[in-house]
Each structure stands twice: as C-alpha cells, then as structure tokens.
Design a protein around this motif. Sequence first.
Motif, PDB file in Angstrom:
ATOM      1  N   GLU A 161      59.371 -53.799  30.578  1.00 23.16           N
ATOM      2  CA  GLU A 161      59.845 -55.142  30.273  1.00 23.16           C
ATOM      3  C   GLU A 161      61.157 -55.386  31.043  1.00 23.16           C
ATOM      4  O   GLU A 161      61.862 -54.426  31.392  1.00 23.16           O
ATOM      5  N   PRO A 162      61.530 -56.612  31.335  1.00 22.65           N
ATOM      6  CA  PRO A 162      60.684 -57.801  31.163  1.00 22.65           C
ATOM      7  C   PRO A 162      59.564 -57.815  32.204  1.00 22.65           C
ATOM      8  O   PRO A 162      59.407 -56.854  32.951  1.00 22.65           O
ATOM      9  N   GLU A 163      58.826 -58.921  32.264  1.00 17.72           N
ATOM     10  CA  GLU A 163      57.688 -58.986  33.164  1.00 17.72           C
ATOM     11  C   GLU A 163      58.141 -59.057  34.620  1.00 17.72           C
ATOM     12  O   GLU A 163      59.026 -59.833  34.968  1.00 17.72           O
ATOM     13  N   HIS A 164      57.540 -58.215  35.449  1.00 20.96           N
ATOM     14  CA  HIS A 164      57.782 -58.217  36.887  1.00 20.96           C
ATOM     15  C   HIS A 164      56.450 -57.998  37.595  1.00 20.96           C
ATOM     16  O   HIS A 164      55.603 -57.235  37.127  1.00 20.96           O
ATOM     17  N   ASP A 165      56.286 -58.648  38.754  1.00 19.00           N
ATOM     18  CA  ASP A 165      55.081 -58.443  39.543  1.00 19.00           C
ATOM     19  C   ASP A 165      55.270 -57.251  40.480  1.00 19.00           C
ATOM     20  O   ASP A 165      56.376 -56.759  40.703  1.00 19.00           O
ATOM     21  N   LEU A 183      47.038 -27.450  36.922  1.00 18.13           N
ATOM     22  CA  LEU A 183      47.332 -26.021  36.844  1.00 18.13           C
ATOM     23  C   LEU A 183      46.475 -25.291  35.811  1.00 18.13           C
ATOM     24  O   LEU A 183      46.465 -24.062  35.788  1.00 18.13           O
ATOM     25  N   ASP A 184      45.801 -26.042  34.939  1.00 18.32           N
ATOM     26  CA  ASP A 184      44.946 -25.398  33.945  1.00 18.32           C
ATOM     27  C   ASP A 184      43.853 -26.377  33.543  1.00 18.32           C
ATOM     28  O   ASP A 184      43.620 -27.392  34.210  1.00 18.32           O
ATOM     29  N   SER A 185      43.158 -26.080  32.442  1.00 19.89           N
ATOM     30  CA  SER A 185      41.991 -26.872  32.050  1.00 19.89           C
ATOM     31  C   SER A 185      42.327 -27.977  31.043  1.00 19.89           C
ATOM     32  O   SER A 185      41.419 -28.632  30.531  1.00 19.89           O
ATOM     33  N   THR A 186      43.604 -28.191  30.739  1.00 18.38           N
ATOM     34  CA  THR A 186      43.939 -29.260  29.795  1.00 18.38           C
ATOM     35  C   THR A 186      43.750 -30.630  30.464  1.00 18.38           C
ATOM     36  O   THR A 186      43.564 -30.729  31.675  1.00 18.38           O
ATOM     37  N   ASP A 187      43.841 -31.691  29.664  1.00 17.03           N
ATOM     38  CA  ASP A 187      43.472 -33.025  30.131  1.00 17.03           C
ATOM     39  C   ASP A 187      44.570 -33.698  30.945  1.00 17.03           C
ATOM     40  O   ASP A 187      45.756 -33.356  30.848  1.00 17.03           O
ATOM     41  N   PHE A 188      44.132 -34.688  31.716  1.00 19.12           N
ATOM     42  CA  PHE A 188      45.031 -35.649  32.354  1.00 19.12           C
ATOM     43  C   PHE A 188      44.526 -37.026  31.947  1.00 19.12           C
ATOM     44  O   PHE A 188      43.414 -37.411  32.320  1.00 19.12           O
ATOM     45  N   ARG A 189      45.330 -37.769  31.167  1.00 21.42           N
ATOM     46  CA  ARG A 189      44.861 -39.034  30.598  1.00 21.42           C
ATOM     47  C   ARG A 189      45.847 -40.156  30.924  1.00 21.42           C
ATOM     48  O   ARG A 189      47.058 -39.971  30.854  1.00 21.42           O
ATOM     49  N   ILE A 190      45.306 -41.312  31.274  1.00 23.31           N
ATOM     50  CA  ILE A 190      46.118 -42.502  31.546  1.00 23.31           C
ATOM     51  C   ILE A 190      45.526 -43.682  30.782  1.00 23.31           C
ATOM     52  O   ILE A 190      44.326 -43.950  30.860  1.00 23.31           O
ATOM     53  N   THR A 191      46.393 -44.381  30.065  1.00 20.92           N
ATOM     54  CA  THR A 191      46.004 -45.580  29.340  1.00 20.92           C
ATOM     55  C   THR A 191      46.925 -46.729  29.751  1.00 20.92           C
ATOM     56  O   THR A 191      48.148 -46.594  29.703  1.00 20.92           O
ATOM     57  N   CYS A 192      46.332 -47.826  30.185  1.00 20.86           N
ATOM     58  CA  CYS A 192      47.097 -49.024  30.525  1.00 20.86           C
ATOM     59  C   CYS A 192      46.127 -50.196  30.508  1.00 20.86           C
ATOM     60  O   CYS A 192      45.036 -50.110  31.067  1.00 20.86           O
ATOM     61  N   PHE A 193      46.533 -51.292  29.864  1.00 18.76           N
ATOM     62  CA  PHE A 193      45.598 -52.385  29.653  1.00 18.76           C
ATOM     63  C   PHE A 193      45.896 -53.626  30.488  1.00 18.76           C
ATOM     64  O   PHE A 193      45.492 -54.717  30.148  1.00 18.76           O
ATOM     65  N   ASN A 194      46.621 -53.457  31.578  1.00 17.66           N
ATOM     66  CA  ASN A 194      46.880 -54.596  32.457  1.00 17.66           C
ATOM     67  C   ASN A 194      47.106 -54.065  33.864  1.00 17.66           C
ATOM     68  O   ASN A 194      48.233 -53.935  34.316  1.00 17.66           O
ATOM     69  N   VAL A 195      46.012 -53.757  34.556  1.00 18.87           N
ATOM     70  CA  VAL A 195      46.086 -53.058  35.831  1.00 18.87           C
ATOM     71  C   VAL A 195      45.489 -53.916  36.939  1.00 18.87           C
ATOM     72  O   VAL A 195      44.371 -54.408  36.818  1.00 18.87           O
ATOM     73  N   ALA A 235      52.662 -57.653  32.242  1.00 20.55           N
ATOM     74  CA  ALA A 235      52.457 -58.049  33.633  1.00 20.55           C
ATOM     75  C   ALA A 235      51.593 -57.002  34.333  1.00 20.55           C
ATOM     76  O   ALA A 235      51.656 -55.811  34.007  1.00 20.55           O
ATOM     77  N   PRO A 236      50.769 -57.416  35.297  1.00 15.42           N
ATOM     78  CA  PRO A 236      49.892 -56.455  35.991  1.00 15.42           C
ATOM     79  C   PRO A 236      50.676 -55.355  36.679  1.00 15.42           C
ATOM     80  O   PRO A 236      51.807 -55.550  37.132  1.00 15.42           O
ATOM     81  N   ILE A 237      50.061 -54.197  36.758  1.00 20.83           N
ATOM     82  CA  ILE A 237      50.685 -53.033  37.373  1.00 20.83           C
ATOM     83  C   ILE A 237      49.648 -52.316  38.221  1.00 20.83           C
ATOM     84  O   ILE A 237      48.439 -52.392  37.947  1.00 20.83           O
ATOM     85  N   ASN A 238      50.107 -51.631  39.264  1.00 19.11           N
ATOM     86  CA  ASN A 238      49.239 -50.790  40.095  1.00 19.11           C
ATOM     87  C   ASN A 238      49.482 -49.331  39.757  1.00 19.11           C
ATOM     88  O   ASN A 238      50.624 -48.921  39.503  1.00 19.11           O
ATOM     89  N   ILE A 239      48.420 -48.549  39.778  1.00 20.25           N
ATOM     90  CA  ILE A 239      48.503 -47.118  39.493  1.00 20.25           C
ATOM     91  C   ILE A 239      48.059 -46.352  40.732  1.00 20.25           C
ATOM     92  O   ILE A 239      46.991 -46.620  41.289  1.00 20.25           O
ATOM     93  N   THR A 240      48.894 -45.404  41.169  1.00 21.16           N
ATOM     94  CA  THR A 240      48.586 -44.599  42.348  1.00 21.16           C
ATOM     95  C   THR A 240      48.783 -43.129  42.027  1.00 21.16           C
ATOM     96  O   THR A 240      49.878 -42.701  41.655  1.00 21.16           O
ATOM     97  N   LEU A 241      47.718 -42.351  42.164  1.00 20.56           N
ATOM     98  CA  LEU A 241      47.777 -40.894  41.987  1.00 20.56           C
ATOM     99  C   LEU A 241      47.271 -40.257  43.276  1.00 20.56           C
ATOM    100  O   LEU A 241      46.116 -40.441  43.655  1.00 20.56           O
TER     101      LEU A 241
END
Length: 630
Positions: A268-272, A306-318, A294-300
């Motif tokens: 916050e606040p909203e930015h493009d 390094l192990d078998s545990t999870d990698f999780r991403i949650t975002c509702f405005n992409v 506000a919309p966001i871009n995700i880049t991985l």
Amino acid sequence: MKFQRIILIGFSCCLISVGFSQDFKQFERLKKRADSALNAKNYSLSSNYYEQAIHLPENEKPEIVGGLYYDMACVYSLGKEKEKALFYLEKSFASFKAKRNTTPVSASHITSDSDLEFIRNEKRFQALLQNAYPHAPLDLLNAKEISYDELLKIIDYLNDDPESKLVGQIKNKVIYWKKENGSYIYNDSPLQLPKLKNERLAFENCTFQLNFVWNNSNKEQTSPYFRMDLDKCSVLGNFNLDEVNFVYPPYFEETTFAKDFYIWLNLEPEHDNRIFRVAGCSFHFAYVNLNTNAPINITLIENVGLDSTDFRITCFNVTGSRINSNKFEKKNFTLALSETGFLGFSGNKFKNIKLLTTSIQSAFDFQNTEISGKLLMYKSSFSDGAANNVEWKDLANSHLGILTEFENDINSGGANDGSILSDKIASYTYTSGENLQDIAVDRNFNELVGLYSMFLNLYKSKSNLESYNSCFIAIKDLQSKRLKYLYESNKTFKTFFRWKLSQLLKFYVNHGTDPAQAIVISLYIIFGFGVFFFFFPSDWDTTSKKKLIQNFKDFIQKNEKGYVIPFFVLSGGFVISLINALTLSLNAFITLGFGNIPTHGIARYFCVIEGFIGWFLLSIFTVALINQVL
C-alpha cells in the motif's frame, strides 16, 4: 566499479556545459577504453587511459566535478598503487566540496566499497572520512560484524543522511542478535521494527546470524516501508516478514535462506508496475502471500530448492507471472493467483506444480519445463486464445490431475523465532486417471476429462494437429479405462462390446488420429488371408499346385541335363498362384464383389469373414482420414 554505485556513476564524468553545447569525443573515447580495461581487470591500462583523459586540453574535456577522480582512486587502489589512490580520493572529495558542497559518495558507500580495501587502513584514508563525515557512526560503518541494535543505529543515520535518501546501503557485514564467548546466539522473538525513511534499504553481501523476524501483527509500523533488497546475502536463521507494510515488494537476488522463508506483505498505497522478484536464491520451505489492490508482476528466475518442502505463492491481483529456469526437483510448487493476465513457465524442473483458483486471462506459456510428478489444478483455467503457447509433449509425462483435497494456507506466521509450525509439505489428494478410484467416481472422471478438454480446445483453436492428436488420444485412453471399469462392474454384452471397440480403435487407427497405421494393419490382414487362400484351390489358377509339383518331378526324371529350367517353371506357377490368392484377399477385404467366390472348401467362409472385416475396418479408416483432413 560496482553496479550498486549508481549515484556515483551519474556523476562520474560530471559533464557541465561551459557556456555552450560541445562534444568531447576524444575524452569519451578514452573514458570508454578505461572502463573496458577496468572490466577486464587490467588496472594499469585503465589508469593510463584515465590519466590521458583528465590531462586533455581544457577545451577537449568537460568540467570534472570529482566523480571521475573517485573512479581513478578505485582503479589505483585495485592496482595496489597506494599514493595515487589516496591522492585522487582526496582530490575527489576536495572537488565535490568546492563545487557542490557535498561528498562524492555516502559514508555507508565508501566504508563498504571493496575497491578501496587496499587503502582502507591508511591514516590519510581514515582522516578523510573523519573530516568528510563528522556525524557518521564510522566505527559501525567500518565494522565487519554488528549486532542488530547497531544495525538500527546505522539505519537511523541513513534516514537522516541526504546522500542515502534514495538508497540506504549496508554491505559486507555479519549481522547478529547476540554474541557470547565467540558464539552467535539466535533470537527467539521478533526483532524491533526499524523506522525507514529511505526509498530503498539495500543489504548486499551480508550474513545474518539471527532469525530475521519482523512482525507487524500489532500494527506498530507507523508508515509503509518503500522497498527492501537482499543481494548476495545469507540468512542462516528463519526469515519472516509477517503483515509488514511495503509500497513495493522486496527484491531477493542470489541469497541463500537456510531455514524457513515466510513473507505476508501488505502492499500500500496503490502503485502500478510493481514487481515481486526473486532471482538466483536458494530455499528450504518458502511461503509468500502478497496482499495488494493494485496489479503486480511476479518473477521467479534461477532459484534452487534445497529440500523437498514446499514453495507456495498466493496473490490475488497479478498482471503477469514469469517462472523461468528454477530447479525445484524435490519441491511442490504452488501458485494461487486468482486472476492473472500472463503465466509463463520456461526451463524449469519441478516435482509437482499445483495451480489453485488461478484464471489465466491472456496467455499461458509452458515451455521446456520438466515435471517428475504431476501438474495439478483446482478451479483453474486458461483461455483458448492464440497467445497461449503450450505443447502437449511438455505435459504428457506430467500426468495432468485435478486436486480434490488440499492444504495451502499457513495457519499463522509461525513461532516467535519465525519458524513455521504448519506442515511444510502440504497434504493433498488428487485424481489423475491412474487408479480405479479416479475413474470410478463420475464427478472425478468428468472433471478430469474436462481438464484435458481445455487443452484440446486450445490445440484445436491454434490448429496444432500434433498436440491435438496426442491430447485426444490421452482422453480416449481415459475413457477406455472407464469402459473397462464399467464392464467389470456390470458384465453385459453391451459394456463388453463398448470396451473392446475402444481397444480396437486404439489398435487400428490410434483413436482416429493415425490413418497410416490403419493402412499398415490392413496390408498385414490382406497378406495373412492371401497366404491362407494360397493353400486352397482357386478357379483363377490355370494349373493346380499338385499338378505343378507332379510336372516338376516328371520333368526332372526325363531331363538328365539339370533342373534349373523346371525349377523356374515351377516357381512361376507358384508365384502366379500366390498373386491370385492375394488378389482374392484384396478383393474380399475391399468388398468390390466378384459374384461366385473363386475358391473352395473352408476358404470360401474365410473369404466372407474377411469381407466383413474389411468393410468394418475401412469404414473406420474413412472416418479417421476425414477427421485428419478436416
């Protein structure tokens, strides 16, 4: 020079027009050569070009405020020329003081600039710092190890330092919570939240010997942080940002997270044009939740698990998500993005990919990504638009599946030390058509076929015949398993016939996708029946086979000169008989009709059977051919 010295680079030449516009081509040429030699670590050549540049006539070079002198000091220091390095460093500070009433770089920058390491302990260097930065905590800025409390003091200084307004930079330090008898003691509670006024707080090449836990669940943060970067760092404890407010999400570059990585951010606040970027990092468990209006871009990019545990991403405005060249061979990779414009996978290695409630609006790009387990989806979809780029060959071995039950959310931010208390490998169940339960339940089977059909419609809209056929075959294979199950559950002629018909279509035309396979199999059938008919008398043969053999024997007995000519006579008769048999088989198979069947005995009945087989299979072949042509 280091890329992070971006402010310095802006002043490195300090080109100020002297009353009129003028080009300084020779100066610029020498400057570029000096920079190229520096990048090649040829410090002697680089300093030589710099010297030529600054000693050009006044009308052939711009006014030099002092940034260039700082660069020359760095070059001479790297070349281990102490006197010249100190001379140009002092000249840089004197020039900036006289012309700008400021310093060429901030105190945090010069105290961590590795280019000046060779002269750092010189008295002239330390005296220069004392004179230039009288209010800076130089002892802390120069220290290789600092406590977190000392880090807060540095941040307080950077907040008030005009030179650090854009970037408050902290480099090359070990940051710990407490230290006793030479051993680091990790905190078991959240750290004090700093007060950040800089536009960006940047950690570079730092090692964190603590649990990096910022917890804002009590809303003690007075204003959102602008941005924070971790570049080439090592976090040896847990990393936890719980309900912390940022204007722009943090950047993580080439950083190792040895334990749990958890961030729940409010943007916050909203930015493009905001980007959540993680590149070249190493993770154990990782959970990311980005709350933004506000919309966001995700880049991985180029991250490692390094192990078998999870990698999780949650975002509702992409707006878009780019997942490229990550190596998570042991990890479940989960995305819950609600609506996203673009989702691209390229050059990755995953165990399982789970897409939860993700609607891809514009383009789904899935290229050169290996999945050793499954691509599982739950209430997720993509359009069949031309912008999508998904080849079935990249998905076929991943076994598409529908998630039926799963856990994704973390119950809380974790323990006080930032560690995650919830399961780090989420439990889930799915249906993929590999076992009986998947096809026995109508709802599971229909949802699974619906998932495959989504890809099928995509390939149809793009006229991608190869991927369309492969996907269609996969759907038909699922239906064949379903028909087998229905027969075993209710053994009737109807269920048996439907099951076997499906198997026949798979064998003969690969479910209508391979007319060429039908032609090959038909030729085998024609040849097989032809060989069978060869051993039975035919009205088309001018001489019976028994008579041919008898004539051969008689001829040999009467002809003392040899048996070559009789052999060829016999062979010719047999070849003609075989051609007649094959012609009869072909005639029967394609059902052209020949009135009276020109063979005798049981072969006549087999001729009728072949006619029925030919009629049936050629009908299937015709449908398959039309399907592929249209």
